[in-house]
Design an enzyme around this catalytic site. Structure first.
Site, PDB file in Angstrom:
ATOM      1  N   THR A 180       1.050  -9.086   8.446  1.00  0.00           N
ATOM      2  CA  THR A 180       1.953  -9.478   7.355  1.00  0.00           C
ATOM      3  C   THR A 180       2.645 -10.774   7.756  1.00  0.00           C
ATOM      4  O   THR A 180       3.383 -10.807   8.746  1.00  0.00           O
ATOM      5  CB  THR A 180       2.990  -8.371   7.120  1.00  0.00           C
ATOM      6  OG1 THR A 180       2.273  -7.187   6.772  1.00  0.00           O
ATOM      7  CG2 THR A 180       3.952  -8.737   6.009  1.00  0.00           C
TER       8      THR A 180
ATOM      9  N   GLY B 264      12.669   3.707   7.311  1.00  0.00           N
ATOM     10  CA  GLY B 264      12.556   3.116   8.641  1.00  0.00           C
ATOM     11  C   GLY B 264      11.123   2.682   8.851  1.00  0.00           C
ATOM     12  O   GLY B 264      10.384   2.475   7.889  1.00  0.00           O
TER      13      GLY B 264
ATOM     14  N   ASP C  69      -7.972  -7.129  22.575  1.00  0.00           N
ATOM     15  CA  ASP C  69      -6.531  -7.081  22.859  1.00  0.00           C
ATOM     16  C   ASP C  69      -6.289  -7.718  24.217  1.00  0.00           C
ATOM     17  O   ASP C  69      -7.188  -7.784  25.052  1.00  0.00           O
ATOM     18  CB  ASP C  69      -6.023  -5.636  22.838  1.00  0.00           C
ATOM     19  CG  ASP C  69      -4.543  -5.561  22.487  1.00  0.00           C
ATOM     20  OD1 ASP C  69      -4.221  -5.133  21.363  1.00  0.00           O
ATOM     21  OD2 ASP C  69      -3.711  -5.947  23.333  1.00  0.00           O
TER      22      ASP C  69
ATOM     23  N   CYS D 166       7.503  -1.490   9.183  1.00  0.00           N
ATOM     24  CA  CYS D 166       7.202  -2.454   8.111  1.00  0.00           C
ATOM     25  C   CYS D 166       8.373  -2.746   7.183  1.00  0.00           C
ATOM     26  O   CYS D 166       8.786  -3.893   7.059  1.00  0.00           O
ATOM     27  CB  CYS D 166       6.021  -1.946   7.298  1.00  0.00           C
ATOM     28  SG  CYS D 166       4.588  -1.655   8.327  1.00  0.00           S
TER      29      CYS D 166
ATOM     30  N   LYS E 274       8.688   8.956  10.258  1.00  0.00           N
ATOM     31  CA  LYS E 274       8.064   9.790   9.234  1.00  0.00           C
ATOM     32  C   LYS E 274       7.139  10.768   9.954  1.00  0.00           C
ATOM     33  O   LYS E 274       6.884  10.597  11.152  1.00  0.00           O
ATOM     34  CB  LYS E 274       7.303   8.943   8.213  1.00  0.00           C
ATOM     35  CG  LYS E 274       6.173   8.130   8.840  1.00  0.00           C
ATOM     36  CD  LYS E 274       5.544   7.208   7.852  1.00  0.00           C
ATOM     37  CE  LYS E 274       4.446   7.874   7.069  1.00  0.00           C
ATOM     38  NZ  LYS E 274       3.672   6.942   6.257  1.00  0.00           N
TER      39      LYS E 274
HETATM   40  C1  UGA Z   1       4.548   1.106   4.488  1.00  0.00           C
HETATM   41  C2  UGA Z   1       3.846   0.995   3.130  1.00  0.00           C
HETATM   42  O1  UGA Z   1       3.954   2.234   2.420  1.00  0.00           O
HETATM   43  C3  UGA Z   1       2.366   0.638   3.299  1.00  0.00           C
HETATM   44  O2  UGA Z   1       1.774   0.444   2.040  1.00  0.00           O
HETATM   45  C4  UGA Z   1       2.270  -0.649   4.123  1.00  0.00           C
HETATM   46  O3  UGA Z   1       0.936  -0.996   4.392  1.00  0.00           O
HETATM   47  C5  UGA Z   1       2.987  -0.469   5.441  1.00  0.00           C
HETATM   48  O4  UGA Z   1       4.368  -0.121   5.204  1.00  0.00           O
HETATM   49  C6  UGA Z   1       2.873  -1.776   6.180  1.00  0.00           C
HETATM   50  O5  UGA Z   1       3.407  -2.792   5.685  1.00  0.00           O
HETATM   51  O6  UGA Z   1       2.161  -1.845   7.182  1.00  0.00           O
HETATM   52  P1  UGA Z   1       4.681   2.996   6.411  1.00  0.00           P
HETATM   53  O7  UGA Z   1       5.798   2.162   6.978  1.00  0.00           O
HETATM   54  O8  UGA Z   1       3.596   3.459   7.311  1.00  0.00           O
HETATM   55  O9  UGA Z   1       3.963   2.197   5.206  1.00  0.00           O
HETATM   56  O10 UGA Z   1       5.327   4.323   5.802  1.00  0.00           O
HETATM   57  P2  UGA Z   1       5.860   4.819   4.373  1.00  0.00           P
HETATM   58  O11 UGA Z   1       5.158   6.056   4.037  1.00  0.00           O
HETATM   59  O12 UGA Z   1       5.825   3.739   3.377  1.00  0.00           O
HETATM   60  O13 UGA Z   1       7.377   5.201   4.725  1.00  0.00           O
HETATM   61  C7  UGA Z   1       8.330   4.206   5.088  1.00  0.00           C
HETATM   62  C8  UGA Z   1       9.715   4.809   5.186  1.00  0.00           C
HETATM   63  O14 UGA Z   1      10.215   5.166   3.900  1.00  0.00           O
HETATM   64  C9  UGA Z   1       9.779   6.098   6.024  1.00  0.00           C
HETATM   65  O15 UGA Z   1      10.949   6.053   6.835  1.00  0.00           O
HETATM   66  C10 UGA Z   1       9.866   7.197   4.981  1.00  0.00           C
HETATM   67  O16 UGA Z   1      10.511   8.348   5.447  1.00  0.00           O
HETATM   68  C11 UGA Z   1      10.674   6.506   3.906  1.00  0.00           C
HETATM   69  N1  UGA Z   1      10.470   7.084   2.555  1.00  0.00           N
HETATM   70  C12 UGA Z   1       9.272   6.963   1.926  1.00  0.00           C
HETATM   71  C13 UGA Z   1      11.524   7.732   1.920  1.00  0.00           C
HETATM   72  O17 UGA Z   1      12.648   7.859   2.470  1.00  0.00           O
HETATM   73  N2  UGA Z   1      11.340   8.229   0.661  1.00  0.00           N
HETATM   74  C14 UGA Z   1      10.150   8.109   0.010  1.00  0.00           C
HETATM   75  O18 UGA Z   1      10.058   8.592  -1.140  1.00  0.00           O
HETATM   76  C15 UGA Z   1       9.089   7.480   0.666  1.00  0.00           C
END
Ligand code: UGA
Length: 434
Positions: free
Chosen positions: A122, A260, A30, A263, A324
């Site tokens: 990405t 949010g 880094d 990603c 989250k």
């Molecule tokens: C997301 C993807 O799930 C991963 O597969 C991916 O690798 C990652 O982005 C990335 O591109 O690096 P992440 O952003 O860590 O992962 O978190 P998620 O668990 O996907 O949640 C994303 C958002 O969606 C959060 O704000 C969560 O609260 C919301 N969410 C998720 C909902 O509102 N409802 C759901 O049923 C699931």
């Protein structure tokens, strides 16, 4: 295998640590001296369950190290992973590839023998070919291939996602590159986790399409939730009934305050831009971005309604502000839209979050931070559950209600049932889509 990992953000650090746990020799690089110093001292700059322990184990085994010296890490590596940030470029929605391309040029200059230059960040379709050109330009005689290896781990569950993936995607065009990548992921293929080989462009597209689809799924259920509220249906029952259809699946059907994180917001915008650039507008994704913004605003109306239409001088306790649970990440969290709107309307906002304070303090001016929900609830008019941390799932509701001036709850993650909240002494309860 000898691996150099360029970038120690979420993806880079987790991938580097997990690759070393596979038995590979990994050097993480880094540019930020403070980050490298912290890592060398055994501290992770991010909060991710299990990461610090796994890091310590592999450092002790002599397989994992951290450096500011990119050239030294790249020399002699079998594979060099680019895992630097690709933020949204200001004003345009395009992914900003400045860091990726700068890393490619530096890697090119440092290559000493054959290596695969792998992009894990990405990146828009076409970037891997641009990386190849940048490496070749920096070092015309270099012997190398490029590969695209998008990462699908979720924050908060990153290690498990990396170690037990639904699939590994590898975009590569030569047998030599496929062999190196296959050897790196051998510990997973041996355990029958599927490894999918594709071309470079397809691998790049899989990542954007997967994230955009998941964001669409969440947004779809959030829109159905809004309708449920009007027609007397309960979104939890609707999600359950829909999700049992194997073609739909029950994951990512939880209604809430909008997606949010680092990603989905960034990648949906980038995909929309790629579509516009190629005159194939991504109309569904463009709508998803718009609807997700509206979802967050609808939450503010919901809170206002629960406060009799006036937020001025109301004391509101917000439980959870990270995007989250199980992360300290505040990037594009719904709280960054909702909390300032409450403060702006004259409410007194108290915030409780197990890990969010360090990052959140600067991003949420005008709020009072509190260590626990019960202290924060003293004399409050409303509790808003914004992030479903485990510690908020089993609150002593009776104790909370007694401390509040007006015992009201906006449960924006649907973790409680209206009946139990009312039975504990709350006068009002609203969820999402119920
Ligand atoms: C997301 C993807 O799930 C991963 O597969 C991916 O690798 C990652 O982005 C990335 O591109 O690096 P992440 O952003 O860590 O992962 O978190 P998620 O668990 O996907 O949640 C994303 C958002 O969606 C959060 O704000 C969560 O609260 C919301 N969410 C998720 C909902 O509102 N409802 C759901 O049923 C699931």
């Amino acid at each position: 295998m000898r691996i150099a990992m360029i970038g120690t953000g979420y993806v880079g650090l987790v991938s580097g640590v997990c690759f070393s746990d596979f038995g590979h020799e990994v050097i993480c690089v880094d540019k930020d001296p403070a980050k490298i110093a912290a890592l060398q001292a055994g501290r992770t700059p991010i909060y991710e369950p299990g990461l610090e322990e796994l890091m310590a184990k592999n450092v002790a085994a002599g397989r994992l190290s951290f450096t500011l010296d990119l050239a030294a890490a790249v020399a002699g590596a079998d594979a060099v992973f680019i895992a630097v940030g690709t933020p949204t470029r200001r004003g345009s929605g395009h992914a900003d590839l400045t860091y990726v391309m700068a890393a490619a040029a530096e890697i090119g200059a440092a290559l000493t023998g054959y290596a695969v230059v792998v992009t894990k960040s990405t990146v828009p379709v076409g970037t891997n070919r641009a990386v190849a050109a940048a490496v070749a330009q920096a070092n015309p005689g270099a012997e190398f291939d490029v590969a695209s290896n998008p990462e699908f781990l979720r924050e908060g569950a990153a290690i498990d996602d990396f170690m037990r993936p639904d699939r590994v995607v590898i975009g590569a065009e030569t047998e030599r590159a496929k062999k190196v990548m296959g050897d790196i992921y051998r510990p997973l293929s041996l355990r029958e986790f599927p490894v999918v080989y594709t071309g470079l462009e397809s691998a790049e597209m899989i990542k954007y399409a997967a994230n955009a689809f998941l964001a669409t799924k969440i947004t779809f259920i959030n829109e159905i939730a809004a309708l449920c509220e009007k027609v007397g249906a309960d979104i939890k029952a609707v999600s359950k009934g829909m999700g049992m259809d194997g073609r739909i699946g029950n994951k990512f059907l939880h209604a809430g305050p909008g997606y949010g994180g680092s990603c989905f917001p960034k990648d949906t915008k980038a995909l929309a831009r790629i579509g516009q650039d190629h005159a194939v507008p991504m109309q569904i994704v463009e709508t998803v971005i718009k609807v997700n913004d509206e979802v967050k605003r609808r939450m503010i109306d919901k809170i206002e309604d629960l406060c009799d239409g006036h937020l001025r001088d109301k004391t509101i306790v917000v439980l959870g502000v990270t995007f989250k649970p199980n992360t300290d990440d505040m990037r594009d969290a719904p709280s960054l839209t909702i909390v300032p709107a409450l403060v702006g309307a004259g409410a007194k906002v108290r915030v409780v979050d197990p890990e969010g304070r360090r990052e959140g303090e600067e991003m949420l001016p005008g709020v009072v931070w509190s260590d626990n929900p019960y202290g924060a609830a003293n004399g409050a008019d409303l509790i808003v559950i914004l992030t479903e941390w485990n510690e908020f799932r089993a609150l002593d509701l009776g104790r909370l209600a007694k401390k509040m001036t007006h015992a009201r709850m906006a449960d924006l993650r649907n973790i409680y049932a209206a009946d139990e909240v009312r039975a504990a002494g709350f006068t009002d309860y609203v969820g999402v889509g119920r």
